[in-house]
Write an enzyme that holds these catalytic residues in place. Sequence first.
Site, mmCIF file in Angstrom:
data_model
loop_
_atom_site.group_PDB
_atom_site.id
_atom_site.type_symbol
_atom_site.label_atom_id
_atom_site.label_comp_id
_atom_site.label_asym_id
_atom_site.label_seq_id
_atom_site.Cartn_x
_atom_site.Cartn_y
_atom_site.Cartn_z
ATOM 1 N N GLY A 1 31.830 33.625 39.296
ATOM 2 C CA GLY A 1 31.554 34.164 37.690
ATOM 3 C C GLY A 1 32.212 33.879 36.718
ATOM 4 N NE ARG B 1 26.469 36.362 32.371
ATOM 5 C CZ ARG B 1 25.818 37.170 32.604
ATOM 6 N NH1 ARG B 1 25.226 37.688 31.505
ATOM 7 N NH2 ARG B 1 25.564 37.688 33.920
ATOM 8 C CB VAL C 1 29.686 34.852 45.922
ATOM 9 C CG1 VAL C 1 30.002 34.054 44.912
ATOM 10 C CG2 VAL C 1 29.194 36.372 45.146
ATOM 11 C CG ASN D 1 35.524 37.202 37.269
ATOM 12 O OD1 ASN D 1 36.171 38.337 36.713
ATOM 13 N ND2 ASN D 1 34.380 36.662 36.696
ATOM 14 C CB SER E 1 37.267 47.871 38.514
ATOM 15 O OG SER E 1 37.398 48.706 37.438
ATOM 16 C CE1 TYR F 1 32.377 47.025 38.938
ATOM 17 C CE2 TYR F 1 33.697 48.739 38.331
ATOM 18 C CZ TYR F 1 33.403 47.441 38.332
ATOM 19 O OH TYR F 1 33.983 46.664 37.443
ATOM 20 C CB ALA G 1 32.650 52.363 47.335
ATOM 21 C CB ILE H 1 37.822 44.085 29.843
ATOM 22 C CG1 ILE H 1 38.997 44.533 30.658
ATOM 23 C CG2 ILE H 1 38.153 42.776 29.008
ATOM 24 C CD1 ILE H 1 40.254 44.608 30.019
#
Length: 246
Positions: A13, A16, A65, A91, A143, A156, A158, A189
């Site tokens: 990733g 971007r 991935v 990432n 995160s 997300y 989990a 971010i």
Amino acid sequence: MMDFTDQRVIITGGTRGIGRGIATEFLKAGATVIATYAGNDKAAEEFKADLGELGKNIETYKFDVTDTKAVEEFYKHIEDKYPSIEVLVNNSGIRKDSMTALMSDDDWNRVLDVNLGGTFFMSRGIIRHFMGNKYGRIINMSSIGGSLGLAGQANYAASKAGQVALTKTLSKELGKKKITVNSICPGFIDTELIEDLPEDQIKEYKKSVPLRRFGTTTEVAHAVMFLASREASYITGTTLEVAGGL
């Protein structure tokens, strides 16, 4: 500035958002970067063009991935082309937010597959190479959401908590081979990943951050680079929060 001259860095990733910021800073530090992406050819091409002279030291590679065959083919390409790989930054990540009662099976599975499954497949694929070299750095981009558990992000949160657990397990398995494995937990971010949030929600999130602002991709990149450096040789199995005090 840490020196990554003569080091090769894989960033999934990496064309971007946070990945782009990480790739840029590694390039500035002298690394050769292999930035992977899932499907946005235009963004990858624009990123490479925007790098100017630095662009000569980056390769972009397109694959999913979560596809184990594609991961194997990627690593075969890498080992045929480069003398060694020193750093892997996991990432790749997506969000598909919904309240748990309304979340579809597909949205649950896809987020877990990309965020956690992708981290596992990419890490598994590089381990033998790192073990042969008796050196390697794996950085998993988790995160703060994995510990905060924000509403509407069960999938997300989990997946991100799972990345931290995977980091701890890998660090114990690989430490004797001089391979370190650590996590970075960014907070809010300023990237396109949060652009779709309502403006009033963004304001509330900023108020919740002690530093009263969102972070930058460069600030995250510098934390990644520290953990990826030779100077961080006695740090493994840890999680570094880059979250403005959340």
